[in-house]
Design an enzyme around this catalytic site. Structure first.
Site, mmCIF file in Angstrom:
data_model
loop_
_atom_site.group_PDB
_atom_site.id
_atom_site.type_symbol
_atom_site.label_atom_id
_atom_site.label_comp_id
_atom_site.label_asym_id
_atom_site.label_seq_id
_atom_site.Cartn_x
_atom_site.Cartn_y
_atom_site.Cartn_z
ATOM 1 N N LYS A 191 0.845 -1.197 0.000
ATOM 2 C CA LYS A 191 0.000 0.000 0.000
ATOM 3 C C LYS A 191 0.876 1.240 0.000
ATOM 4 O O LYS A 191 1.978 1.241 0.541
ATOM 5 C CB LYS A 191 -0.905 0.022 1.249
ATOM 6 C CG LYS A 191 -1.914 -1.117 1.322
ATOM 7 C CD LYS A 191 -3.060 -0.894 0.367
ATOM 8 C CE LYS A 191 -4.114 -1.995 0.514
ATOM 9 N NZ LYS A 191 -4.838 -1.911 1.787
ATOM 10 N N HIS A 241 0.024 6.943 7.753
ATOM 11 C CA HIS A 241 1.252 6.259 8.145
ATOM 12 C C HIS A 241 2.257 7.265 8.703
ATOM 13 O O HIS A 241 2.953 6.989 9.676
ATOM 14 C CB HIS A 241 1.884 5.540 6.951
ATOM 15 C CG HIS A 241 1.026 4.461 6.367
ATOM 16 N ND1 HIS A 241 0.888 4.294 5.017
ATOM 17 C CD2 HIS A 241 0.253 3.514 6.945
ATOM 18 C CE1 HIS A 241 0.070 3.267 4.782
ATOM 19 N NE2 HIS A 241 -0.323 2.786 5.950
ATOM 20 N N HIS A 295 0.902 6.854 3.152
ATOM 21 C CA HIS A 295 0.084 8.062 3.148
ATOM 22 C C HIS A 295 0.235 8.829 4.461
ATOM 23 O O HIS A 295 0.998 8.446 5.352
ATOM 24 C CB HIS A 295 -1.385 7.722 2.870
ATOM 25 C CG HIS A 295 -1.971 6.720 3.797
ATOM 26 N ND1 HIS A 295 -2.095 6.924 5.152
ATOM 27 C CD2 HIS A 295 -2.474 5.471 3.568
ATOM 28 C CE1 HIS A 295 -2.651 5.873 5.710
ATOM 29 N NE2 HIS A 295 -2.892 4.975 4.783
#
Length: 545
Positions: free
Chosen positions: A140, A146, A143
């Site tokens: 993933k 995170h 972003h």
């Protein structure tokens, strides 16, 4: 520590008047915040803190009178030059030359340890802490959500390490689960091995988006379920593909962490606990906590009346593990492996229910330490948005200060406008101030406080900087108690503003040598403390802009 010496001196005099041990008074004596509008004392004692019952209305009304009576019984000495009163407080002004000499000597002597040696921390037991933060799902994009966990967890780890605690920084990756069944099928349909090597997160994200469009198709559902089942059964070919997803993803994450100045002592993940989660299910069954539903799923009853009005699902009908099952195994394994005093989870607030269930199950299993972990979970508000990390972008340092201005658990909306601004109370302002003060040192050289005539540092703007430096240990103590970075951010922004004003009104260039030397020492101390605080926040101080 400069403030400790002054507190002890004040406490010693107070103890004789109040007939209380000096050590009981130390934490009741606090440094007074600097005020732009008026002259303030250096320390104050709240009369309520040394009164047995300060809650009654009559006593509250009488606090000012008590403060006046207490002040009348105290005397100025070589340390305290003035004693005054405020609303329910007794205020102490330190001898100005002693203030300058003691603060400058302590700051420059202690260096990076200034503040952390304070006796405010003398009663705080040193602990071993496992801090789980960042924890992205592999395959993933990295972003803002995170990033928030990363910089918050990094701050908590930095602070605890600075205060002498043993810290284990752990990145617990989301690298297992049914979503990898779907991703595996997607890669078999749309994947490209070359793109996986060159841009793993981007390519896997594209693959996941493509296959997700077909996720409702019954055939795709079956293929995804079969893929994950093969993973759990350790099928060699399936496991090999999953391992590529994981390894390439971690490599890219490490590059991002390096840009952020963040490191981890351990990379763990859900996949580590696939087998141990089966042991957890066996433990739950042995303890009579695992119940089967009509559909065959395994649940743990969390309701008070044991009527399944509240339960947590811990096993699928086919016997495979779930996210919470693996988290249970991870928590138990960490405690067994590290014998830590506490485990701190830095998580998005939307996971509150998950962690509440996790800790409840652990307590039902007989793990009493789950109670302290529940207290030490650090929730924050998340905002999902992709983040293009760039070391040359002012947004990198502003993201730290923007995130840290308020309570971590308060509602938060990420804003690129705020992140990119270079004026005002921003991370760039801290960097600019540090670089400017560093340049001053380069031009005029480092000065030793022993060679300084502190009588040259009696201007109001010099005193304001000294008073603010005096408060640093209290700010660290406050942050250590609630693990909130906002106290340090606010302190550093004020320090930068005070240093900027002093830089204008107290010029070094063109001043008499003795005056210039004293001012250089003052600015050197301010830069040192600014650098210390920035490093705790995870911001690397720069020497030029």
């Amino acid at each position: 520590m400069a403030s400790c010496a002054f507190r002890r001196s004040i406490a010693s005099q107070l103890s004789k008047v109040l007939d209380l041990p000096p050590e009981n008074l130390i934490k009741s004596i606090s440094a007074v915040p600097v005020s732009k509008k008026r002259h303030v004392a250096d320390f104050q004692l709240s009369v309520a803190s040394v009164t047995e019952d300060s809650s009654s209305e009559s006593l509250a009304q009488d606090l000012h009178l008590q403060a006046q009576k207490l002040a009348e019984r105290l005397k100025c000495d070589a340390v305290v030059s003035e004693i005054s009163t405020g609303p329910g407080t007794v205020n102490f002004t330190i001898n100005r030359e002693l203030l300058a000499k003691t603060v400058l000597q302590q700051v420059l002597k202690d260096g990076s340890e200034y503040g952390v040696k304070s006796e405010l921390f003398s009663t705080v037991p040193r602990q071993k802490a496992v801090i789980e933060f960042s924890s992205p799902n592999i395959a993933k994009k990295f972003h803002i959500g995170h990033l928030r966990s990363t910089i918050i967890g990094n701050f908590i780890a930095n602070l605890k390490a600075a205060l002498g605690h043993e810290v284990i920084r752990m990145n617990y990756l989301g690298d297992w689960g049914m979503q990898f069944g779907l991703l595996g099928v997607g890669f078999q349909c749309f994947g490209n091995k070359e793109k996986l090597k060159s841009s793993p997160l981007q390519h896997l994200f594209e693959v996941y988006v493509q296959i997700n469009k077909e996720a409702d198709d019954e055939n795709v559902k079956k293929l995804a379920k079969d893929f994950f089942r093969k993973l759990e059964e350790h099928d060699e070919q399936t496991l090999s593909l999953w391992k590529q997803f994981r390894d390439f993803s971690i490599e890219e994450y490490i590059r991002i962490y390096k840009r952020l100045g963040v490191h981890f002592d351990e990379y763990s993940g859900e996949s580590f606990y696939q087998e141990k989660s089966q042991e957890v299910l066996k433990m739950l069954e042995d303890k009579g906590l695992l119940q089967k539903t009509v559909k065959g799923t395994g649940v743990v009853d969390l309701s008070e009346k044991k009527d399944l009005s509240l339960f947590s699902t811990v096993m699928r009908s086919d016997g495979t593990s779930l996210y919470i099952t693996r988290d249970l195994a991870a928590a138990i394994d960490r405690m067994n492996k590290h014998s830590c005093d506490t485990m701190i989870y830095v998580t998005d607030k939307t996971q509150s229910n998950h962690f509440q269930h996790l800790f409840q199950i652990l307590k039902l299993m007989g793990y009493d330490w789950a109670e302290s972990n529940q207290r030490d979970r650090r929730p924050y508000r998340d905002s999902r948005e992709s983040w293009p990390c760039s070391t040359n972008n002012p947004s990198d340092v502003n993201l730290f200060s923007q995130d840290f201005r308020g309570l971590l658990s308060s509602d938060y909306q990420f804003s690129w406008d705020r992140a990119l601004q270079s004026r005002g109370d921003t991370g760039v302002f801290l960097q600019y101030t540090h670089a400017r003060l560093h340049s001053l040192e380069q031009i005029h050289g480092n000065k030793q406080p022993t060679d300084v005539n502190v009588a040259c540092l009696q201007e109001p703007d010099a005193i304001s900087v000294l008073q603010h430096l005096l408060r640093y240990d209290e700010v660290l103590y406050q942050s250590s108690q609630d693990l909130q970075p906002k106290h340090i951010v606010s302190y550093l922004l004020t320090l930068s503003r005070l240093a900027a004003v002093a830089h204008k009104t107290l010029p070094v260039k063109g001043s008499a040598p003795e005056v210039a030397q004293a001012r250089c020492c003052l600015f050197q101390a301010a830069r040192s403390v600014l650098a210390n605080g920035m490093k705790l926040l995870g911001i690397t101080p720069v020497t030029q802009m």
